[in-house]
Scaffold this active site. Structure first.
Site, mmCIF file in Angstrom:
data_model
loop_
_atom_site.group_PDB
_atom_site.id
_atom_site.type_symbol
_atom_site.label_atom_id
_atom_site.label_comp_id
_atom_site.label_asym_id
_atom_site.label_seq_id
_atom_site.Cartn_x
_atom_site.Cartn_y
_atom_site.Cartn_z
ATOM 1 N N SER A 1 4.413 -18.853 17.667
ATOM 2 C CA SER A 1 4.193 -17.413 17.709
ATOM 3 C C SER A 1 5.513 -16.681 17.979
ATOM 4 O O SER A 1 6.439 -16.783 17.171
ATOM 5 C CB SER A 1 3.121 -17.089 18.759
ATOM 6 O OG SER A 1 2.666 -15.765 18.635
ATOM 7 N N ASP B 1 -6.642 -17.699 12.412
ATOM 8 C CA ASP B 1 -5.821 -17.064 13.442
ATOM 9 C C ASP B 1 -6.092 -15.565 13.447
ATOM 10 O O ASP B 1 -5.923 -14.888 12.421
ATOM 11 C CB ASP B 1 -4.343 -17.341 13.134
ATOM 12 C CG ASP B 1 -3.399 -16.985 14.260
ATOM 13 O OD1 ASP B 1 -3.613 -15.936 14.909
ATOM 14 O OD2 ASP B 1 -2.433 -17.732 14.482
ATOM 15 N N HIS C 1 -5.065 -19.635 16.825
ATOM 16 C CA HIS C 1 -3.718 -19.445 17.378
ATOM 17 C C HIS C 1 -3.485 -20.261 18.652
ATOM 18 O O HIS C 1 -2.452 -20.123 19.291
ATOM 19 C CB HIS C 1 -3.523 -17.952 17.681
ATOM 20 C CG HIS C 1 -2.093 -17.508 17.788
ATOM 21 N ND1 HIS C 1 -1.227 -17.501 16.719
ATOM 22 C CD2 HIS C 1 -1.371 -17.036 18.846
ATOM 23 C CE1 HIS C 1 -0.048 -17.043 17.109
ATOM 24 N NE2 HIS C 1 -0.102 -16.765 18.398
#
Length: 281
Positions: A150, A226, A259
């Site tokens: 991320s 995600d 995620h």
């Protein structure tokens, strides 16, 4: 530079250790984690994989949740996980106490705007200060890889693309691929770097990839479930930049994955092998 041991735990024949030290780049005390596989106690110099975590994380998230130590022990990889931002009472955070800026959200750049410029220099810390510390205190070979998740995936891409020759391997999980065109990045860049969007380009992975002089193969995994995929991550922009530049990018859209660290744990083995092939080949 003095290293203070915070904790030490045996893991897969090696050691997971946490250290505290005074950072000159960040002007505060910092904690980082290192996994030393069993080969490190046998006098063998080993390559290092630097892992950069995402928003709200510390050095602990990856080491506790990713399940990387078993394969790292087999492959003979040292893993180093720094914190995600400067810390301490003297370090300014988000004035609204939001989770996506300030403490835990350093974005792996060098801030130029006050009150952040004195402390938020995570790029210098990750690329220069921390490796110098590792190479002075641990049995390392001098070969480096970098990866992250991320915000940390953004950081890994930017650190490698801005510093050709510094790393021999590169990968990312669900990176913020085009931060100057997403809410997380726009918030961070405007406060850390100011309103001149031309300066933002220096810290955007998709922009840097399009202009890269080094052709380091990149592995990226992204879950198709995600929640941040369309609004924050935008891997299609990174893919388009790689295609236009003729840069080697393997982008794998993984069906059903989100995620979380369940996603990272599911594919971390592929990434460790990707790095080991380059670092030990």
């Amino acid at each position: 530079m003095t290293l203070e041991i915070v904790s030490s735990n045996k893991s897969y024949g090696g050691w997971h250790k946490r250290y505290r030290h005074r950072s000159t780049s960040l002007n505060c005390d910092m904690v980082f984690a290192v996994y030393l596989p069993p080969q490190a106690e046998q006098g063998v110099k080993l390559p290092v994989l630097y892992w950069l975590s995402g928003l709200t994380c510390t050095d602990e998230n990856f080491m506790q949740k990713a399940g990387a130590q078993r394969l790292a022990a087999e492959l003979g990889l040292i893993i180093v996980a720094p914190d995600t931002s400067p810390r301490g009472a003297e370090v300014p955070g988000d004035p609204d106490n939001a989770w996506d800026f300030g403490l835990g959200a350093g974005f792996y750049l060098n801030a130029t705007q006050e009150p952040y410029a004195r402390h938020y220099r995570m790029h210098d810390y990750v690329v220069h200060e921390l490796p110098a510390l590792i190479e002075a205190n641990f049995p390392v070979s001098g070969k480096r890889g970098i990866s992250g998740h991320s915000m940390g995936g953004h950081g890994a891409l930017v650190c490698a693309l801005r510093n050709p020759g510094r790393y021999q391997s590169l990968s990312a999980f669900a990176p913020i691929s085009n931060p100057m065109a997403c809410p997380w990045g726009e918030k961070a860049f405007s406060r850390y770097l100011g309103d001149d969007r031309a300066r933002w380009r220096e810290w955007d992975a998709s922009v840097l990839l399009a202009e890269a002089t080094e052709r380091l193969p990149i592995l990226v995994d992204q879950g198709d479930r995600d929640d941040f995929l369309a609004t924050q991550l935008k891997p299609e922009v990174l893919q388009a930049a790689a295609k236009a530049a003729g840069h080697s990018l393997t982008l794998r859209l993984q069906p059903g994955y989100d995620h979380s660290y369940y996603f990272i744990a599911s594919f971390i083995g592929d990434h460790l092998k990707h790095h080991a092939e380059a670092l030990k080949g």
